[in-house]
Design a protein around this motif. Sequence first.
Motif, PDB file in Angstrom:
ATOM      1  N   TYR A  45       7.993   7.032   4.904  1.00 19.31           N
ATOM      2  CA  TYR A  45       7.165   8.239   4.779  1.00 19.31           C
ATOM      3  C   TYR A  45       5.908   7.877   4.010  1.00 19.31           C
ATOM      4  CZ  TYR A  45       5.672  12.556   2.318  1.00 19.31           C
ATOM      5  OH  TYR A  45       4.953  13.579   1.768  1.00 19.31           O
ATOM      6  N   GLN A  46       4.734   8.186   4.597  1.00 21.11           N
ATOM      7  CA  GLN A  46       3.461   7.960   3.931  1.00 21.11           C
ATOM      8  C   GLN A  46       2.800   9.311   3.653  1.00 21.11           C
ATOM      9  OE1 GLN A  46       2.277   5.149   7.200  1.00 21.11           O
ATOM     10  NE2 GLN A  46       1.382   4.024   5.491  1.00 21.11           N
ATOM     11  N   GLN A  47       2.520   9.562   2.392  1.00 24.98           N
ATOM     12  CA  GLN A  47       1.914  10.830   1.979  1.00 24.98           C
ATOM     13  C   GLN A  47       0.396  10.665   2.000  1.00 24.98           C
ATOM     14  OE1 GLN A  47       3.925  13.089  -1.201  1.00 24.98           O
ATOM     15  NE2 GLN A  47       1.913  13.244  -2.176  1.00 24.98           N
ATOM     16  N   ARG A  48      -0.180  10.807   3.186  1.00 22.44           N
ATOM     17  CA  ARG A  48      -1.595  10.515   3.387  1.00 22.44           C
ATOM     18  C   ARG A  48      -2.461  11.762   3.190  1.00 22.44           C
ATOM     19  NH1 ARG A  48      -1.653   8.010   9.357  1.00 22.44           N
ATOM     20  NH2 ARG A  48      -0.999  10.159   9.736  1.00 22.44           N
ATOM     21  N   PRO A  49      -3.596  11.613   2.498  1.00 22.88           N
ATOM     22  CA  PRO A  49      -4.561  12.720   2.447  1.00 22.88           C
ATOM     23  C   PRO A  49      -5.086  13.002   3.858  1.00 22.88           C
ATOM     24  CG  PRO A  49      -5.086  11.034   0.822  1.00 22.88           C
ATOM     25  CD  PRO A  49      -4.039  10.456   1.717  1.00 22.88           C
ATOM     26  N   ARG A  50      -5.453  14.244   4.100  1.00 24.20           N
ATOM     27  CA  ARG A  50      -5.994  14.598   5.413  1.00 24.20           C
ATOM     28  C   ARG A  50      -7.396  14.007   5.592  1.00 24.20           C
ATOM     29  NH1 ARG A  50      -8.705  20.050   6.241  1.00 24.20           N
ATOM     30  NH2 ARG A  50     -10.404  18.644   5.753  1.00 24.20           N
ATOM     31  N   PRO A  51      -7.632  13.292   6.688  1.00 28.64           N
ATOM     32  CA  PRO A  51      -8.999  12.816   6.971  1.00 28.64           C
ATOM     33  C   PRO A  51      -9.905  13.998   7.322  1.00 28.64           C
ATOM     34  CG  PRO A  51      -7.337  11.641   8.283  1.00 28.64           C
ATOM     35  CD  PRO A  51      -6.664  12.832   7.678  1.00 28.64           C
ATOM     36  N   PRO A  52     -11.218  13.767   7.375  1.00 27.74           N
ATOM     37  CA  PRO A  52     -12.129  14.837   7.807  1.00 27.74           C
ATOM     38  C   PRO A  52     -11.780  15.320   9.215  1.00 27.74           C
ATOM     39  CG  PRO A  52     -13.353  13.005   6.851  1.00 27.74           C
ATOM     40  CD  PRO A  52     -11.947  12.532   7.010  1.00 27.74           C
ATOM     41  N   VAL A  53     -11.999  16.599   9.463  1.00 27.76           N
ATOM     42  CA  VAL A  53     -11.738  17.167  10.785  1.00 27.76           C
ATOM     43  C   VAL A  53     -13.051  17.657  11.387  1.00 27.76           C
ATOM     44  CG1 VAL A  53      -9.352  17.775  10.288  1.00 27.76           C
ATOM     45  CG2 VAL A  53     -11.157  19.424   9.802  1.00 27.76           C
ATOM     46  N   ASP A  54     -13.064  17.775  12.718  1.00 31.76           N
ATOM     47  CA  ASP A  54     -14.292  18.157  13.413  1.00 31.76           C
ATOM     48  C   ASP A  54     -13.963  19.118  14.538  1.00 31.76           C
ATOM     49  OD1 ASP A  54     -16.947  18.260  14.101  1.00 31.76           O
ATOM     50  OD2 ASP A  54     -17.202  16.090  14.267  1.00 31.76           O
ATOM     51  N   SER A  55     -14.981  19.810  15.014  1.00 31.47           N
ATOM     52  CA  SER A  55     -14.815  20.765  16.109  1.00 31.47           C
ATOM     53  C   SER A  55     -15.304  20.200  17.439  1.00 31.47           C
ATOM     54  CB  SER A  55     -15.570  22.057  15.795  1.00 31.47           C
ATOM     55  OG  SER A  55     -16.967  21.797  15.659  1.00 31.47           O
ATOM     56  N   ARG A  56     -15.986  19.057  17.395  1.00 36.06           N
ATOM     57  CA  ARG A  56     -16.543  18.478  18.624  1.00 36.06           C
ATOM     58  C   ARG A  56     -16.230  16.988  18.672  1.00 36.06           C
ATOM     59  NH1 ARG A  56     -22.700  19.795  19.257  1.00 36.06           N
ATOM     60  NH2 ARG A  56     -22.799  18.608  17.320  1.00 36.06           N
ATOM     61  N   ALA A  57     -16.289  16.419  19.870  1.00 42.57           N
ATOM     62  CA  ALA A  57     -16.032  14.989  20.023  1.00 42.57           C
ATOM     63  C   ALA A  57     -16.827  14.445  21.202  1.00 42.57           C
ATOM     64  CB  ALA A  57     -14.544  14.735  20.240  1.00 42.57           C
ATOM     65  N   VAL A  58     -17.255  13.213  21.063  1.00 39.08           N
ATOM     66  CA  VAL A  58     -17.808  12.443  22.183  1.00 39.08           C
ATOM     67  C   VAL A  58     -16.716  11.490  22.633  1.00 39.08           C
ATOM     68  CG1 VAL A  58     -19.544  10.748  22.884  1.00 39.08           C
ATOM     69  CG2 VAL A  58     -20.166  12.605  21.330  1.00 39.08           C
ATOM     70  N   VAL A  59     -16.493  11.401  23.933  1.00 35.84           N
ATOM     71  CA  VAL A  59     -15.423  10.547  24.446  1.00 35.84           C
ATOM     72  C   VAL A  59     -15.994   9.494  25.388  1.00 35.84           C
ATOM     73  CG1 VAL A  59     -13.758  12.425  24.233  1.00 35.84           C
ATOM     74  CG2 VAL A  59     -14.890  12.047  26.429  1.00 35.84           C
ATOM     75  N   THR A  60     -15.179   8.488  25.657  1.00 32.47           N
ATOM     76  CA  THR A  60     -15.549   7.452  26.608  1.00 32.47           C
ATOM     77  C   THR A  60     -14.290   6.968  27.305  1.00 32.47           C
ATOM     78  OG1 THR A  60     -16.790   5.377  26.876  1.00 32.47           O
ATOM     79  CG2 THR A  60     -15.310   5.503  24.993  1.00 32.47           C
ATOM     80  N   THR A  61     -14.433   6.400  28.486  1.00 33.53           N
ATOM     81  CA  THR A  61     -13.283   5.845  29.199  1.00 33.53           C
ATOM     82  C   THR A  61     -12.880   4.534  28.546  1.00 33.53           C
ATOM     83  OG1 THR A  61     -14.068   6.835  31.266  1.00 33.53           O
ATOM     84  CG2 THR A  61     -12.407   5.088  31.437  1.00 33.53           C
ATOM     85  N   ALA A  62     -11.594   4.413  28.224  1.00 38.86           N
ATOM     86  CA  ALA A  62     -11.090   3.195  27.598  1.00 38.86           C
ATOM     87  C   ALA A  62     -11.250   2.003  28.544  1.00 38.86           C
ATOM     88  CB  ALA A  62      -9.628   3.366  27.214  1.00 38.86           C
ATOM     89  N   ARG A  63     -11.498   0.860  27.960  1.00 41.65           N
ATOM     90  CA  ARG A  63     -11.689  -0.364  28.738  1.00 41.65           C
ATOM     91  C   ARG A  63     -10.408  -0.768  29.452  1.00 41.65           C
ATOM     92  NH1 ARG A  63     -10.630  -5.460  27.165  1.00 41.65           N
ATOM     93  NH2 ARG A  63     -10.324  -4.792  25.016  1.00 41.65           N
ATOM     94  N   LEU A  64      -9.275  -0.446  28.869  1.00 44.09           N
ATOM     95  CA  LEU A  64      -7.982  -0.819  29.447  1.00 44.09           C
ATOM     96  C   LEU A  64      -6.919   0.135  28.945  1.00 44.09           C
ATOM     97  CD1 LEU A  64      -6.576  -2.154  26.767  1.00 44.09           C
ATOM     98  CD2 LEU A  64      -7.762  -4.211  27.493  1.00 44.09           C
ATOM     99  N   ASP A  65      -5.734   0.002  29.504  1.00 45.79           N
ATOM    100  CA  ASP A  65      -4.575   0.753  29.037  1.00 45.79           C
ATOM    101  C   ASP A  65      -3.651  -0.232  28.332  1.00 45.79           C
ATOM    102  OD1 ASP A  65      -2.305   2.232  28.590  1.00 45.79           O
ATOM    103  OD2 ASP A  65      -1.966   2.786  30.688  1.00 45.79           O
ATOM    104  N   PRO A  66      -3.644  -0.243  26.998  1.00 44.25           N
ATOM    105  CA  PRO A  66      -2.857  -1.237  26.278  1.00 44.25           C
ATOM    106  C   PRO A  66      -1.409  -0.820  26.011  1.00 44.25           C
ATOM    107  CG  PRO A  66      -4.068   0.054  24.702  1.00 44.25           C
ATOM    108  CD  PRO A  66      -4.393   0.629  26.076  1.00 44.25           C
ATOM    109  N   ARG A  67      -1.023   0.356  26.470  1.00 49.07           N
ATOM    110  CA  ARG A  67       0.277   0.901  26.113  1.00 49.07           C
ATOM    111  C   ARG A  67       1.422   0.125  26.765  1.00 49.07           C
ATOM    112  NH1 ARG A  67      -0.229   6.715  28.308  1.00 49.07           N
ATOM    113  NH2 ARG A  67      -0.906   5.415  30.050  1.00 49.07           N
ATOM    114  N   VAL A  68       2.428  -0.163  25.977  1.00 52.75           N
ATOM    115  CA  VAL A  68       3.634  -0.837  26.463  1.00 52.75           C
ATOM    116  C   VAL A  68       4.755   0.176  26.643  1.00 52.75           C
ATOM    117  CG1 VAL A  68       5.357  -2.608  25.929  1.00 52.75           C
ATOM    118  CG2 VAL A  68       2.957  -3.010  25.360  1.00 52.75           C
ATOM    119  N   GLN A  69       4.802   1.169  25.737  1.00 53.30           N
ATOM    120  CA  GLN A  69       5.784   2.251  25.839  1.00 53.30           C
ATOM    121  C   GLN A  69       5.027   3.578  25.800  1.00 53.30           C
ATOM    122  OE1 GLN A  69       9.579   1.695  23.652  1.00 53.30           O
ATOM    123  NE2 GLN A  69       8.650  -0.145  22.801  1.00 53.30           N
ATOM    124  N   PRO A  70       4.409   3.960  26.917  1.00 57.05           N
ATOM    125  CA  PRO A  70       3.448   5.076  26.915  1.00 57.05           C
ATOM    126  C   PRO A  70       4.036   6.458  26.675  1.00 57.05           C
ATOM    127  CG  PRO A  70       3.814   4.283  29.146  1.00 57.05           C
ATOM    128  CD  PRO A  70       4.495   3.303  28.229  1.00 57.05           C
TER     129      PRO A  70
END
Length: 263
Positions: free
Chosen positions: A96-121
Amino acid sequence: MAAPPTYLWTGDGLVESEPITPDEVLAADSWRLEDGKVVALERHRVRFQDTVCVHRSLIETSHEFVEAVVNALPREGSWFPRIDLIRHNDSVWFRYQQRPRPPVDSRAVVTTARLDPRVQPTIKGPDLHALAALRLEAQEEGADEAIIVRNGYICEGAYSTVMAWSMDKRTLHSMGTQEPRVPSVTESVVRDIAAENGVRVSADQFSPHDLDGLEVWIVSALHGIRHARAWVDGPTLVGDSGLRSEFQARWLEKARPIGQPYR
């Protein structure tokens, strides 16, 4: 920045530990905690324990561990706690890691990932390190999130889920389950809100091109709902219609005090 407090489950309780770099993350979950309130904590708990169920000998221990974490969660402040089942030095530990909350936002810029690295998606945990690297690549391109595309269709974001509105705003679309992805707790809550508002919710396959001209949301347990304001070298997305603010307010209203079930 100091590492957040880390605790390991000993069987008798949570014991503070030095930060650990695991050899493998077998299962993980996290949620936003604001002054002792969480949105759908029980669903996060179930998702984590469903993942642990493949390790049959650990099922009972996982319940004891999660119950101890819930009791240890801070009741004041903004946090983003994380629970894991990890492998370290040939031993398996609940962490268990008791992490402080990072900053949050209402908007995002996205991009298509270069690859799919997932092994257990379909499991949250084993691919988190690779997905963090994917998001870092996106940030180097000026984006906030990388969107994974498989067989030409959108799966999910590195640390988020993609949803989109029909042009007439009568249907809210998820990206379906034809392409494998982690079941999203936040998406399930957004679907609940849509149903409460009489909005049709549909699970469909979308390519990035199919989102051209639509309002797109990026949803996650940290931010709730972010409006995707641009897609780098991708479809042209439309501006925020105001629905995001409405649904985000409803999402925040779903937060319940620790120990009180989400309904």
